[in-house]
Design a protein around this motif. Sequence first.
Motif: not given
Length: 167
Positions: A87-105
Amino acid sequence: WQLTMVLTVLLLPTILGAILSVLNGIALLYGTIYYIPFLVLLKLFFLWVFVSVPLCILGTLLGRHAKLGGKKSDPFPCRVNAIPRPIPEDTPWYGVPANLIPFAGLLSFGSIFIELYYILTSLWNYKFYHVYGFLLGVYAILCLVVCMTTIIVVYFCLNSENYLWQW
């Protein structure tokens, strides 16, 4: 798979039955008229035992032993590599589920915030709420927003090449 089948059959109905029994016991203790009669609870129990449990067991067994085509000896629908990809280590901020879930809510909540404000204001001020057609439209918009944000969040998680996104 046997443990999963047993938990599927027993876990949710047992928890709900325990909560219902406690609340029904409290209602009987206080002598209210809002309790569920014992015969109705008995009918619900028999309905669960004779309808839900056999259908769940039958569905589990049919799904477990179903042949989905292809070769009879191959249980997987496609070829699976024995060595998992890193799994790539250098994922952008919009690829991390912990960042995406609050935005979806936040998007889902933002789509119904104003209507929720009007409903709660009418409830707290002892007023009647009369705009049920508009509320239905807002509910349809909420369902649409939740579906679309779910698709987008899953796409972003898969696009970051994290195959463990659901865990």
